[in-house]
Design a protein around this motif. Structure first.
Motif, PDB file in Angstrom:
ATOM      1  N   LEU A   1      78.656  76.590  34.976  1.00 31.12           N
ATOM      2  CA  LEU A   1      78.460  77.738  34.092  1.00 31.12           C
ATOM      3  C   LEU A   1      77.907  77.299  32.735  1.00 31.12           C
ATOM      4  CD1 LEU A   1      78.915  80.827  33.972  1.00 31.12           C
ATOM      5  CD2 LEU A   1      81.182  80.356  33.048  1.00 31.12           C
ATOM      6  N   CYS A   2      78.482  76.247  32.181  1.00 27.98           N
ATOM      7  CA  CYS A   2      78.009  75.731  30.888  1.00 27.98           C
ATOM      8  C   CYS A   2      76.588  75.187  31.000  1.00 27.98           C
ATOM      9  CB  CYS A   2      78.953  74.630  30.387  1.00 27.98           C
ATOM     10  SG  CYS A   2      80.625  75.207  30.025  1.00 27.98           S
ATOM     11  N   LEU A   3      76.318  74.468  32.102  1.00 25.49           N
ATOM     12  CA  LEU A   3      74.984  73.909  32.296  1.00 25.49           C
ATOM     13  C   LEU A   3      73.940  75.007  32.499  1.00 25.49           C
ATOM     14  CD1 LEU A   3      73.491  71.239  32.414  1.00 25.49           C
ATOM     15  CD2 LEU A   3      74.037  71.073  34.844  1.00 25.49           C
ATOM     16  N   LEU A   4      74.333  76.081  33.149  1.00 26.39           N
ATOM     17  CA  LEU A   4      73.417  77.211  33.346  1.00 26.39           C
ATOM     18  C   LEU A   4      73.037  77.860  32.019  1.00 26.39           C
ATOM     19  CD1 LEU A   4      74.923  78.845  36.537  1.00 26.39           C
ATOM     20  CD2 LEU A   4      72.519  78.198  36.232  1.00 26.39           C
ATOM     21  N   LEU A   5      74.002  77.973  31.129  1.00 28.13           N
ATOM     22  CA  LEU A   5      73.706  78.538  29.808  1.00 28.13           C
ATOM     23  C   LEU A   5      72.690  77.670  29.070  1.00 28.13           C
ATOM     24  CD1 LEU A   5      77.304  79.614  28.715  1.00 28.13           C
ATOM     25  CD2 LEU A   5      75.436  81.092  29.470  1.00 28.13           C
ATOM     26  N   VAL A   6      72.791  76.349  29.254  1.00 34.93           N
ATOM     27  CA  VAL A   6      71.834  75.432  28.618  1.00 34.93           C
ATOM     28  C   VAL A   6      70.448  75.586  29.249  1.00 34.93           C
ATOM     29  CG1 VAL A   6      71.273  73.007  28.184  1.00 34.93           C
ATOM     30  CG2 VAL A   6      73.643  73.794  27.991  1.00 34.93           C
ATOM     31  N   THR A   7      70.391  75.642  30.586  1.00 37.01           N
ATOM     32  CA  THR A   7      69.094  75.743  31.271  1.00 37.01           C
ATOM     33  C   THR A   7      68.405  77.079  30.982  1.00 37.01           C
ATOM     34  OG1 THR A   7      70.211  76.540  33.272  1.00 37.01           O
ATOM     35  CG2 THR A   7      69.752  74.187  33.137  1.00 37.01           C
ATOM     36  N   LEU A   8      69.190  78.125  30.775  1.00 31.08           N
ATOM     37  CA  LEU A   8      68.596  79.419  30.441  1.00 31.08           C
ATOM     38  C   LEU A   8      68.117  79.478  28.996  1.00 31.08           C
ATOM     39  CD1 LEU A   8      71.087  81.772  32.326  1.00 31.08           C
ATOM     40  CD2 LEU A   8      68.634  81.541  32.785  1.00 31.08           C
ATOM     41  N   THR A   9      68.674  78.614  28.148  1.00 31.70           N
ATOM     42  CA  THR A   9      68.254  78.560  26.740  1.00 31.70           C
ATOM     43  C   THR A   9      67.041  77.663  26.561  1.00 31.70           C
ATOM     44  OG1 THR A   9      70.572  78.873  26.089  1.00 31.70           O
ATOM     45  CG2 THR A   9      69.040  78.101  24.383  1.00 31.70           C
ATOM     46  N   PHE A  10      67.063  76.497  27.251  1.00 32.36           N
ATOM     47  CA  PHE A  10      65.970  75.519  27.136  1.00 32.36           C
ATOM     48  C   PHE A  10      65.298  75.368  28.492  1.00 32.36           C
ATOM     49  CE2 PHE A  10      69.412  74.314  24.234  1.00 32.36           C
ATOM     50  CZ  PHE A  10      68.757  74.392  23.008  1.00 32.36           C
ATOM     51  N   HIS A  11      64.042  75.759  28.559  1.00 31.37           N
ATOM     52  CA  HIS A  11      63.314  75.756  29.829  1.00 31.37           C
ATOM     53  C   HIS A  11      62.660  74.397  30.054  1.00 31.37           C
ATOM     54  CE1 HIS A  11      63.024  80.369  30.453  1.00 31.37           C
ATOM     55  NE2 HIS A  11      64.064  80.061  29.700  1.00 31.37           N
ATOM     56  N   TYR A  12      63.455  73.448  30.557  1.00 28.86           N
ATOM     57  CA  TYR A  12      62.937  72.122  30.878  1.00 28.86           C
ATOM     58  C   TYR A  12      63.242  71.823  32.344  1.00 28.86           C
ATOM     59  CZ  TYR A  12      62.516  71.420  25.840  1.00 28.86           C
ATOM     60  OH  TYR A  12      62.186  71.538  24.513  1.00 28.86           O
ATOM     61  N   ARG A  13      62.242  71.287  33.040  1.00 31.83           N
ATOM     62  CA  ARG A  13      62.415  70.979  34.462  1.00 31.83           C
ATOM     63  C   ARG A  13      63.531  69.954  34.681  1.00 31.83           C
ATOM     64  NH1 ARG A  13      62.143  72.632  39.667  1.00 31.83           N
ATOM     65  NH2 ARG A  13      61.741  70.898  41.064  1.00 31.83           N
ATOM     66  N   VAL A  14      63.692  69.012  33.758  1.00 33.98           N
ATOM     67  CA  VAL A  14      64.706  67.975  33.919  1.00 33.98           C
ATOM     68  C   VAL A  14      66.110  68.592  33.896  1.00 33.98           C
ATOM     69  CG1 VAL A  14      64.814  67.454  31.429  1.00 33.98           C
ATOM     70  CG2 VAL A  14      65.498  65.714  33.103  1.00 33.98           C
ATOM     71  N   LEU A  15      66.307  69.631  33.069  1.00 27.55           N
ATOM     72  CA  LEU A  15      67.598  70.318  33.047  1.00 27.55           C
ATOM     73  C   LEU A  15      67.837  71.062  34.362  1.00 27.55           C
ATOM     74  CD1 LEU A  15      67.660  71.779  29.417  1.00 27.55           C
ATOM     75  CD2 LEU A  15      68.974  69.840  30.293  1.00 27.55           C
ATOM     76  N   ASP A  16      66.758  71.663  34.896  1.00 29.27           N
ATOM     77  CA  ASP A  16      66.872  72.323  36.200  1.00 29.27           C
ATOM     78  C   ASP A  16      67.282  71.322  37.274  1.00 29.27           C
ATOM     79  OD1 ASP A  16      65.898  74.371  34.699  1.00 29.27           O
ATOM     80  OD2 ASP A  16      64.024  74.624  35.817  1.00 29.27           O
ATOM     81  N   ALA A  17      66.646  70.132  37.241  1.00 27.39           N
ATOM     82  CA  ALA A  17      66.936  69.108  38.247  1.00 27.39           C
ATOM     83  C   ALA A  17      68.390  68.639  38.151  1.00 27.39           C
ATOM     84  CB  ALA A  17      65.983  67.925  38.081  1.00 27.39           C
ATOM     85  N   ILE A  18      68.880  68.467  36.918  1.00 34.35           N
ATOM     86  CA  ILE A  18      70.277  68.041  36.728  1.00 34.35           C
ATOM     87  C   ILE A  18      71.220  69.082  37.321  1.00 34.35           C
ATOM     88  CG2 ILE A  18      72.080  67.635  35.004  1.00 34.35           C
ATOM     89  CD1 ILE A  18      69.886  66.415  33.215  1.00 34.35           C
ATOM     90  N   PHE A  19      70.951  70.343  37.029  1.00 40.03           N
ATOM     91  CA  PHE A  19      71.805  71.409  37.562  1.00 40.03           C
ATOM     92  C   PHE A  19      71.756  71.446  39.080  1.00 40.03           C
ATOM     93  CE2 PHE A  19      71.845  75.818  39.174  1.00 40.03           C
ATOM     94  CZ  PHE A  19      73.197  76.080  39.006  1.00 40.03           C
ATOM     95  N   LEU A  20      70.563  71.336  39.663  1.00 36.22           N
ATOM     96  CA  LEU A  20      70.414  71.409  41.112  1.00 36.22           C
ATOM     97  C   LEU A  20      71.052  70.213  41.806  1.00 36.22           C
ATOM     98  CD1 LEU A  20      66.772  72.788  41.237  1.00 36.22           C
ATOM     99  CD2 LEU A  20      68.846  74.002  41.941  1.00 36.22           C
ATOM    100  N   PHE A  21      70.922  69.006  41.194  1.00 39.64           N
ATOM    101  CA  PHE A  21      71.586  67.829  41.751  1.00 39.64           C
ATOM    102  C   PHE A  21      73.108  68.019  41.724  1.00 39.64           C
ATOM    103  CE2 PHE A  21      67.675  65.178  41.245  1.00 39.64           C
ATOM    104  CZ  PHE A  21      67.686  64.637  42.517  1.00 39.64           C
TER     105      PHE A  21
END
Length: 346
Positions: free
Chosen positions: A137-157
């Motif tokens: 949940l916390c990581l999703l809030l970060v990924t929705l605020t900052f649109h970086y592919r690396v953050l998406d990859a961290i969340f998906l991993f």
């Protein structure tokens, strides 16, 4: 001041005498372990024998086709009692790992024979789900605020690791008499595959068209899971104290029969989640028709979202149907008649 050599030698002699007593205790321990293993093997063989004989008796009774005789009703009650007794015995004996655990862990024995150990492992499983959901949940809030592919990859991993670990833990719980089965177990395998597919989806216009929708969907699912955990946990404790549920029942990402007492308010949230899965499947299908879409992950992900929707909504409708039948069922129905219905003696 350091001790003298004579003092050290005396201390070693005392320790040697204590070791002899300890060695005797260890020999008694090994003897008890060997005896326990022999008794376990004997009990497992006896349990298999009784299950086989009960199965043969059930088949022969079904062939007779007698259901309304008083003797048959008494017989069914006795058989149901014996089934419960065998189930209680089975819970105290080691079980074989399922196929998935044999692939992951081999033939390592994961049976917990002590009820307290089983309950503790179940509680650790629940805590793991809660902590990881909060982290997601916390990581999703970060990924929705900052649109970086690396953050998406961290969340998906993290999502892949979460679902992989969940399937292993649930398989261990199943070996240790947990009632989780069917769709509740299968959906996490499917979610693992889906998360892995989206990780391999290369960045591009098509991915970015779906990215925000997927992240908001995950955020909603995380919130619903927290709601489910919060209320299912309390409901399980209450039902367990009343003797209306099994000690190893766990919180699930969905709705089960025992949740009608106090948790029916969660149904609208679940319906919305399942409709969003269908909407994701539709969006991905439409994206796969775009001329600039060359990624194979898009149509496959669409099919998986559709599969999740069908599985979730079908399971939910079956639970509702069973509850409606239970309400409609006449209160005058006897225990013997319910047992005959349960074992389908026809």
């Amino acid at each position: 001041m350091p001790a003298s050599f004579d003092d050290l030698q005396k201390e070693l002699e005392v320790l040697n005498s204590e070791y002899q007593s300890f060695e005797e205790v260890h020999k008694d321990y090994l003897k008890a372990v060997n005896e326990m293993n022999a008794l376990q093997s004997q009990c497992i063989a006896g349990l298999k024998h009784h299950y086989h004989r009960i199965g043969c008796i059930q088949k022969d009774l079904n062939r007779l086709g007698i259901t309304d005789d008083e003797k048959v009703k008494t017989f069914v009650q006795q058989k149901a009692l014996r089934d419960n007794q065998l189930q209680e015995i089975q819970e105290t004996l080691p079980r074989e790992n399922g196929l998935y655990l044999r692939i992951i862990l081999g033939n390592v024995n994961v049976s917990l024979l002590n009820k307290a150990d089983r309950f503790r492992y179940k509680e650790e499983y629940e805590k793991f789900k809660l902590v990881l959901t909060i982290i997601c949940l916390c990581l999703l809030l970060v990924t929705l605020t900052f649109h970086y592919r690396v953050l998406d990859a961290i969340f998906l991993f993290l999502l892949v690791w979460y679902y992989c670990t969940l399937t292993i833990r649930e398989s261990i719980l199943k070996v240790n008499t947990s009632k989780i089965k069917g769709w509740w177990l299968s959906k996490h395998y499917i979610s693992t595959v889906l998360s892995g597919l989206i990780i391999t989806w290369p960045d591009g216009p098509v991915y970015r068209s779906f990215r925000d929708q997927f992240m908001w969907f995950c955020l909603y699912i995380a919130i619903v899971q927290l709601l489910q955990y919060r209320y299912q946990k309390g409901c399980l404790y209450r039902l367990k104290s009343l003797g209306e549920t099994h000690n190893m029942d766990i919180t699930v990402d969905g709705f089960r029969q025992w949740m009608w007492k106090g948790l029916s308010f969660l149904l609208p949230f679940l319906f919305i989640a399942y409709v969003l899965q269908l909407y994701n499947a539709y969006t991905l299908f439409m994206l796969s028709l775009r001329p600039d879409c060359a990624e194979w992950q898009v149509p496959v992900s669409s099919a998986i979202f559709l599969l999740l929707f069908i599985g979730n909504i079908s399971t939910l409708l079956v639970v509702i149907k069973n509850k409606m039948e239970e309400i409609i069922m006449k209160p005058s129905t006897t225990r013997a008649e319910r047992l005959i219905k349960k074992y389908k003696l026809n």
